[in-house]
Design a protein around this motif. Sequence first.
Motif, PDB file in Angstrom:
ATOM      1  N   TRP A   1      31.619  47.339  34.566  1.00 47.74           N
ATOM      2  CA  TRP A   1      30.947  46.528  35.591  1.00 47.74           C
ATOM      3  C   TRP A   1      29.439  46.635  35.542  1.00 47.74           C
ATOM      4  CZ3 TRP A   1      34.937  50.001  36.726  1.00 47.74           C
ATOM      5  CH2 TRP A   1      36.199  49.403  36.819  1.00 47.74           C
TER       6      TRP A   1
ATOM      7  N   SER B   1      30.667  42.005  31.323  1.00 43.50           N
ATOM      8  CA  SER B   1      31.213  41.008  32.241  1.00 43.50           C
ATOM      9  C   SER B   1      31.950  39.963  31.415  1.00 43.50           C
ATOM     10  CB  SER B   1      30.102  40.341  33.068  1.00 43.50           C
ATOM     11  OG  SER B   1      29.213  39.635  32.220  1.00 43.50           O
TER      12      SER B   1
ATOM     13  N   ARG C   1      33.779  42.313  29.114  1.00 39.92           N
ATOM     14  CA  ARG C   1      34.561  43.222  29.952  1.00 39.92           C
ATOM     15  C   ARG C   1      36.032  43.209  29.535  1.00 39.92           C
ATOM     16  NH1 ARG C   1      33.932  41.925  35.925  1.00 39.92           N
ATOM     17  NH2 ARG C   1      31.866  42.795  35.502  1.00 39.92           N
TER      18      ARG C   1
ATOM     19  N   ARG D   1      24.924  43.689  42.931  1.00 36.92           N
ATOM     20  CA  ARG D   1      25.714  42.920  41.972  1.00 36.92           C
ATOM     21  C   ARG D   1      26.926  43.705  41.493  1.00 36.92           C
ATOM     22  NH1 ARG D   1      27.069  42.902  37.000  1.00 36.92           N
ATOM     23  NH2 ARG D   1      25.781  44.727  36.522  1.00 36.92           N
TER      24      ARG D   1
ATOM     25  N   GLU E   1      30.928  42.807  41.740  1.00 38.41           N
ATOM     26  CA  GLU E   1      31.814  42.740  40.571  1.00 38.41           C
ATOM     27  C   GLU E   1      33.027  43.644  40.755  1.00 38.41           C
ATOM     28  OE1 GLU E   1      31.538  41.016  37.715  1.00 38.41           O
ATOM     29  OE2 GLU E   1      29.517  40.177  37.847  1.00 38.41           O
TER      30      GLU E   1
ATOM     31  N   ASP F   1      36.928  42.478  41.024  1.00 37.89           N
ATOM     32  CA  ASP F   1      37.900  42.998  40.069  1.00 37.89           C
ATOM     33  C   ASP F   1      39.095  43.628  40.805  1.00 37.89           C
ATOM     34  OD1 ASP F   1      38.119  43.523  37.044  1.00 37.89           O
ATOM     35  OD2 ASP F   1      38.622  45.480  37.903  1.00 37.89           O
TER      36      ASP F   1
END
Length: 303
Positions: free
Chosen positions: A237, A241, A245, A290, A294, A298
């Motif tokens: 994270w 991304s 990711r 941010r 994220e 998730d």
Amino acid sequence: MVESRYNDGRAGIDAELVRRLIRSQFPQWGDLPVRPVAVDGWDNRTYRLGDAMTVRLPTAAGYAPAVDKESRWLPVLAPSLPVPVPRILARGVPGEGYRFNWSVRGWLEGESANRGPVDDLPRFAVSVGEFLLALQRIDAADGPSAGAHSFHRGAPPAFYDGETRAALAALSGLIDTARAAAVWQAALAAGWQGSPVWFHGDIAGGNLLVRDGKLAAVIDFGTSGVGDPACDLVIAWTMFSGESREAFRAAVGQDGAMWARARGWALWKALICLVEFLDSDPATAAEHRRVIGEVLADHDLSG
């Protein structure tokens, strides 16, 4: 890594002190130039010594145990890893007014992944995952169990429960604290059931060196140890991304409980940093906000 005179003197350590330490303890290198490096961590100061070496000095007592740990274990780990790690050339002792053990290491070519260009981020993510799996395969029987020396990386995230809940209280109305609390609770509930393995403890862009656009080396094993490797997945994270990711997730191949604990580790750090920088450093605060977003997204997808 790039040389600079940036911030020389932080934590009472400067190039002149390093010159005195080298001349008094390793006179064979006493005539070599000493220069600060630009990419310098918080836990340690790093100086270039000549063209082929660096000097690494802890900035406080809490970081000092890492010197002996790295000196003991990096030579053991290095042969089994797919990219270079710091090579210990000499171990220094307190002197010249400096209170801690310190070390001389071989210079590793490359730029921090936070600064250097990465050609193919999904492929880079796979390389990081492969490094972690190689580290986990190394015999961990006699390695240092997670604890204070690793700042409790590798231990259950519950160690930071108080800090996390205090940060959630402080951020009430600024983030979705109900969703964040659910992520944290899921991390606490997802206990580690496997055998202890080696973990790095701080897999982040600043500790990954890039050369020719590819992973070239991994540095700073100060928080390494033996235990639960969930803490090493936080980079999913913080740096990766989307496609990168997913590439990282596929490469490391861990179960849902491991990812739940990893989300907990990422959330804890982002929460406490958001609290710290909320009023003083808007850009840094925005980055931690941010990461929180994220992680929450998730977690929602994992449910």
